[in-house]
Design a protein around this motif. Structure first.
Motif, PDB file in Angstrom:
ATOM      1  N   ASP A  28      31.366   5.750   5.320  1.00 30.24           N
ATOM      2  CA  ASP A  28      32.730   6.246   5.182  1.00 30.24           C
ATOM      3  C   ASP A  28      33.685   5.312   5.905  1.00 30.24           C
ATOM      4  O   ASP A  28      33.282   4.238   6.380  1.00 30.24           O
ATOM      5  CB  ASP A  28      32.867   7.682   5.683  1.00 30.24           C
ATOM      6  N   TYR A  29      34.956   5.703   5.981  1.00 31.97           N
ATOM      7  CA  TYR A  29      35.969   4.809   6.538  1.00 31.97           C
ATOM      8  C   TYR A  29      35.896   4.688   8.054  1.00 31.97           C
ATOM      9  O   TYR A  29      36.698   3.978   8.651  1.00 31.97           O
ATOM     10  CB  TYR A  29      37.374   5.232   6.099  1.00 31.97           C
ATOM     11  N   LYS A  48      38.116   9.597  -2.242  1.00 25.37           N
ATOM     12  CA  LYS A  48      39.169   9.704  -1.236  1.00 25.37           C
ATOM     13  C   LYS A  48      39.592  11.170  -1.143  1.00 25.37           C
ATOM     14  O   LYS A  48      39.642  11.866  -2.153  1.00 25.37           O
ATOM     15  CB  LYS A  48      40.390   8.862  -1.612  1.00 25.37           C
ATOM     16  N   THR A  58      36.916   7.743  -6.932  1.00 24.32           N
ATOM     17  CA  THR A  58      37.379   6.436  -7.412  1.00 24.32           C
ATOM     18  C   THR A  58      36.338   5.752  -8.274  1.00 24.32           C
ATOM     19  O   THR A  58      36.688   4.957  -9.146  1.00 24.32           O
ATOM     20  CB  THR A  58      37.733   5.525  -6.228  1.00 24.32           C
ATOM     21  N   SER A  75      39.809   0.889   2.288  1.00 26.27           N
ATOM     22  CA  SER A  75      40.367   1.821   1.304  1.00 26.27           C
ATOM     23  C   SER A  75      40.290   3.273   1.768  1.00 26.27           C
ATOM     24  O   SER A  75      40.740   4.163   1.052  1.00 26.27           O
ATOM     25  CB  SER A  75      39.631   1.667  -0.032  1.00 26.27           C
ATOM     26  N   ARG A  76      39.714   3.502   2.945  1.00 26.83           N
ATOM     27  CA  ARG A  76      39.576   4.844   3.513  1.00 26.83           C
ATOM     28  C   ARG A  76      38.882   5.787   2.538  1.00 26.83           C
ATOM     29  O   ARG A  76      39.354   6.895   2.251  1.00 26.83           O
ATOM     30  CB  ARG A  76      40.940   5.389   3.961  1.00 26.83           C
ATOM     31  N   GLU A  77      37.748   5.330   2.046  1.00 27.89           N
ATOM     32  CA  GLU A  77      36.949   6.123   1.123  1.00 27.89           C
ATOM     33  C   GLU A  77      35.667   6.594   1.803  1.00 27.89           C
ATOM     34  O   GLU A  77      35.295   6.120   2.882  1.00 27.89           O
ATOM     35  CB  GLU A  77      36.607   5.305  -0.128  1.00 27.89           C
TER      36      GLU A  77
END
Length: 223
Positions: A28-29, A48, A58, A75-77
């Motif tokens: 994760d992010y 996200k 996504t 991308s903070r995914e």
């Protein structure tokens, strides 16, 4: 499987094998170790969480696809296993430039980034310019092309699909109720059916024409 790299190539480069149970977070992010992970088996989703608590998928990740923990952080995914997943993990040569990386590894990683960009571009066009049926049909055609379909039924092409209607809705920006209605409409129109974890294309050419599906973006011969 269209547009995917050879698992044998990945395994020949060494790396560390890891497994993740269905539902677990792969990265994760908040990940702090730059890694490139190649899926050897299973399905995963990169998503996200929006400020209103809505999840947006996504991309669905399949056998042969690459996960970059560095890109996930930027991308903070969150990448989560949908089924049990096995991966081969490598250091991210872009984040750790001094590591000794074979030329083949560079080519494979760059080719996978190009493939992902092509898929993301199509996904944006799909959500931004197509109606509900077209979005859903396009996504399922793409997944069928990427994973490969079988001819178990002489009147259709099928592939095993572990996604829920909620997963599909989160990928195309539709509610579960709306997805249920779209899948029913496509089945009644003789285009495809999705039952018991199996997607069957009942009339693939007609569906491709209806949603303007072009497989050329899977062509990686120029890479």
């Amino acid at each position: 499987m269209a547009g995917q790299i050879s698992i044998e190539h990945i395994q020949s480069m060494g790396g560390i094998a890891r497994t993740f149970a269905a539902g677990s977070v792969i990265c994760d992010y908040e990940s702090n170790a730059p890694r490139l992970l190649f899926l050897l088996d299973g399905w995963a989703a990169s998503s996200k969480m929006l400020p209103n608590g809505t999840r947006f998928v996504t991309e669905f990740l399949l056998r042969g696809d690459m996960i970059s923990t560095s890109l996930t952080v930027l991308s903070r995914e969150t990448v989560q296993a949908i089924t049990n997943v096995s991966v081969m993990a490598f250091p991210d040569f872009a984040s750790i430039p001094k590591i000794d990386t074979p030329a083949l590894f560079y080519r494979i990683a760059i080719a996978e980034l190009v493939r992902r960009q092509a898929r993301m571009s199509e996904s944006l066009a799909n959500i931004g310019r197509r109606d509900a049926l077209e979005r859903t049909g396009y996504l399922l055609l793409e997944l069928g092309t990427r994973i490969g379909t079988s001819q178990d039924d002489p009147n259709s092409e099928c592939f095993d699909c572990p996604l829920t209607q909620s997963d599909i809705g989160d990928a195309v920006g539709l509610s579960t109720v709306h997805i249920n209605r779209v899948l029913r409409d496509m089945r009644e129109a003789g285009l495809l059916s999705f039952r018991n974890g199996v997607v069957a294309f009942l009339d693939r050419p007609r569906l491709m024409d209806l949603v303007d599906f072009d497989e050329s973006y899977f062509d990686t011969t120029m890479i």
